[in-house]
Design a protein around this motif. Structure first.
Motif, PDB file in Angstrom:
ATOM      1  N   THR A  12     -15.242  -0.098   3.492  1.00  0.00           N
ATOM      2  CA  THR A  12     -14.460   0.602   4.514  1.00  0.00           C
ATOM      3  C   THR A  12     -14.837   2.073   4.623  1.00  0.00           C
ATOM      4  O   THR A  12     -15.389   2.670   3.702  1.00  0.00           O
ATOM      5  CB  THR A  12     -12.952   0.526   4.191  1.00  0.00           C
ATOM      6  N   HIS A  14     -12.916   5.372   4.667  1.00  0.00           N
ATOM      7  CA  HIS A  14     -11.566   5.666   4.191  1.00  0.00           C
ATOM      8  C   HIS A  14     -10.650   6.279   5.246  1.00  0.00           C
ATOM      9  O   HIS A  14      -9.439   6.294   5.082  1.00  0.00           O
ATOM     10  CB  HIS A  14     -11.636   6.607   2.986  1.00  0.00           C
ATOM     11  N   ARG A  20      -8.868  -0.196   8.540  1.00  0.00           N
ATOM     12  CA  ARG A  20      -7.536  -0.681   8.154  1.00  0.00           C
ATOM     13  C   ARG A  20      -7.239  -2.020   8.824  1.00  0.00           C
ATOM     14  O   ARG A  20      -6.736  -2.946   8.176  1.00  0.00           O
ATOM     15  CB  ARG A  20      -6.480   0.352   8.537  1.00  0.00           C
ATOM     16  N   VAL A  23      -9.301  -4.768   7.160  1.00  0.00           N
ATOM     17  CA  VAL A  23      -8.722  -5.149   5.867  1.00  0.00           C
ATOM     18  C   VAL A  23      -7.549  -6.109   6.082  1.00  0.00           C
ATOM     19  O   VAL A  23      -7.434  -7.144   5.407  1.00  0.00           O
ATOM     20  CB  VAL A  23      -8.248  -3.895   5.099  1.00  0.00           C
ATOM     21  N   VAL A  35      -5.982  -9.183  -5.034  1.00  0.00           N
ATOM     22  CA  VAL A  35      -6.549  -8.102  -4.237  1.00  0.00           C
ATOM     23  C   VAL A  35      -6.907  -6.962  -5.185  1.00  0.00           C
ATOM     24  O   VAL A  35      -6.125  -6.615  -6.081  1.00  0.00           O
ATOM     25  CB  VAL A  35      -5.544  -7.598  -3.172  1.00  0.00           C
ATOM     26  N   ILE A  37      -8.565  -2.894  -5.410  1.00  0.00           N
ATOM     27  CA  ILE A  37      -8.817  -1.714  -4.577  1.00  0.00           C
ATOM     28  C   ILE A  37      -9.487  -0.602  -5.383  1.00  0.00           C
ATOM     29  O   ILE A  37      -9.321  -0.499  -6.595  1.00  0.00           O
ATOM     30  CB  ILE A  37      -7.510  -1.177  -3.947  1.00  0.00           C
ATOM     31  N   GLU A  38     -10.230   0.234  -4.664  1.00  0.00           N
ATOM     32  CA  GLU A  38     -10.981   1.344  -5.259  1.00  0.00           C
ATOM     33  C   GLU A  38     -10.047   2.521  -5.544  1.00  0.00           C
ATOM     34  O   GLU A  38     -10.125   3.569  -4.928  1.00  0.00           O
ATOM     35  CB  GLU A  38     -12.097   1.789  -4.305  1.00  0.00           C
ATOM     36  N   GLU A  89      -6.400   2.355   4.601  1.00  0.00           N
ATOM     37  CA  GLU A  89      -6.842   0.982   4.390  1.00  0.00           C
ATOM     38  C   GLU A  89      -6.448   0.494   2.994  1.00  0.00           C
ATOM     39  O   GLU A  89      -6.214  -0.697   2.777  1.00  0.00           O
ATOM     40  CB  GLU A  89      -8.360   0.847   4.631  1.00  0.00           C
ATOM     41  N   MET A  90      -6.352   1.420   2.037  1.00  0.00           N
ATOM     42  CA  MET A  90      -5.890   1.053   0.701  1.00  0.00           C
ATOM     43  C   MET A  90      -4.397   0.714   0.718  1.00  0.00           C
ATOM     44  O   MET A  90      -3.952  -0.250   0.088  1.00  0.00           O
ATOM     45  CB  MET A  90      -6.153   2.207  -0.282  1.00  0.00           C
ATOM     46  N   ALA A  93      -3.982  -2.716   2.047  1.00  0.00           N
ATOM     47  CA  ALA A  93      -4.270  -3.734   1.031  1.00  0.00           C
ATOM     48  C   ALA A  93      -3.124  -3.848   0.029  1.00  0.00           C
ATOM     49  O   ALA A  93      -2.747  -4.956  -0.380  1.00  0.00           O
ATOM     50  CB  ALA A  93      -5.576  -3.390   0.308  1.00  0.00           C
ATOM     51  N   LEU A 104      -2.251  -7.230  -7.656  1.00  0.00           N
ATOM     52  CA  LEU A 104      -3.044  -6.113  -7.153  1.00  0.00           C
ATOM     53  C   LEU A 104      -3.705  -5.432  -8.344  1.00  0.00           C
ATOM     54  O   LEU A 104      -3.043  -5.084  -9.312  1.00  0.00           O
ATOM     55  CB  LEU A 104      -2.149  -5.112  -6.417  1.00  0.00           C
ATOM     56  N   VAL A 203     -11.381  -4.135  -1.857  1.00  0.00           N
ATOM     57  CA  VAL A 203     -11.461  -3.122  -0.804  1.00  0.00           C
ATOM     58  C   VAL A 203     -12.027  -1.843  -1.415  1.00  0.00           C
ATOM     59  O   VAL A 203     -11.382  -1.224  -2.266  1.00  0.00           O
ATOM     60  CB  VAL A 203     -10.071  -2.853  -0.183  1.00  0.00           C
TER      61      VAL A 203
END
Length: 226
Positions: A12, A14, A20, A23, A35, A37-38, A89-90, A93, A104, A203
């Motif tokens: 993505t 950011h 978004r 996602v 899921v 996430i970074e 976008e995070m 998620a 998560l 993500v």
């Protein structure tokens, strides 16, 4: 069979509303078992409880605080230009994992460790980084389509690797390794729980997607003889 079979990596931008939406569409369509996430714990808390930090407050934490302040301002500036807060976008998620009732996972390196590595960069790279960070105070071009931004981003990543070999290694390559290892551990844990074909959505920033996929593809997952 490689671990990439079990992990779908979404790369993505950011600060892009289109990211978004992508996602959201992929997670709802795939209905994953987990899921990822970074983010690390500190950034996860910050994104859930956003607070503005003044430059004077950042200075109280020395060089580490100033570096984090600059990185935050860069993301804020981009968010204003593209109509989306950094990390939107995070958050999407995070919310969808809760909606679907799946675990998560935070798979990125601790931000304090990342910052300390930046401080150890060669003087030349730190000076260049500081000078280029000043661009945050310069108005950006008019809004563009995400596909055009991605093309520019690929060129930028190539240039970044050439200008900042040390920073590229610690900010991109080493984090790719860490996130890929964490994703492998997630797949293994789901398999240990009896899920034969676990499905994980990760993500991450666009600059990490290919590197993580390459690592996942190079590792073979254990397949039950049953």
């Amino acid at each position: 069979m490689s671990y990439l079979r079990y992990v779908k990596v979404i790369g993505t931008m950011h600060v892009s509303p289109e990211s978004r939406e992508r996602v959201r569409k992929i997670i709802l369509g795939e209905k994953p078992h987990a899921v990822a996430i970074e983010l690390d714990r500190r950034r996860f808390y910050a994104i859930r409880n956003p607070q503005k930090m003044a430059f004077g407050d950042a200075m109280k934490y020395g060089r580490k605080g100033i570096i984090q302040y600059i990185l935050t301002k860069v993301e804020e500036k981009l968010g204003e230009e593209f109509g989306m807060i950094p990390g939107g976008e995070m958050m999407e998620a995070i919310n969808l994992a809760g909606l679907l009732g799946v675990p998560l996972y935070l798979i990125d390196e601790d931000i304090n460790i990342i910052t300390m590595k930046i401080l150890k960069a060669p003087f030349r790279e730190k000076l260049l980084l500081l000078l280029e960070s000043l661009a945050v105070f310069i108005p950006l071009p008019l809004k563009r389509e995400e596909k055009d931004i991605i093309m520019d981003f690929k060129v930028m990543m190539t240039q970044f690797k050439m200008r900042y070999p040390y920073l590229y290694r610690v900010l991109v390559e080493e984090r790719n390794e860490i996130m890929a290892r964490n994703l492998i551990a997630i797949v293994d844990s789901l398999k240990a729980k009896g899920i034969k074909k676990p499905k994980v959505i990760a993500v991450v920033g666009l600059g990490h997607k290919k590197g993580i996929e390459r690592i996942l593809n190079s590792h073979k997952a254990f397949i039950s003889p049953r």
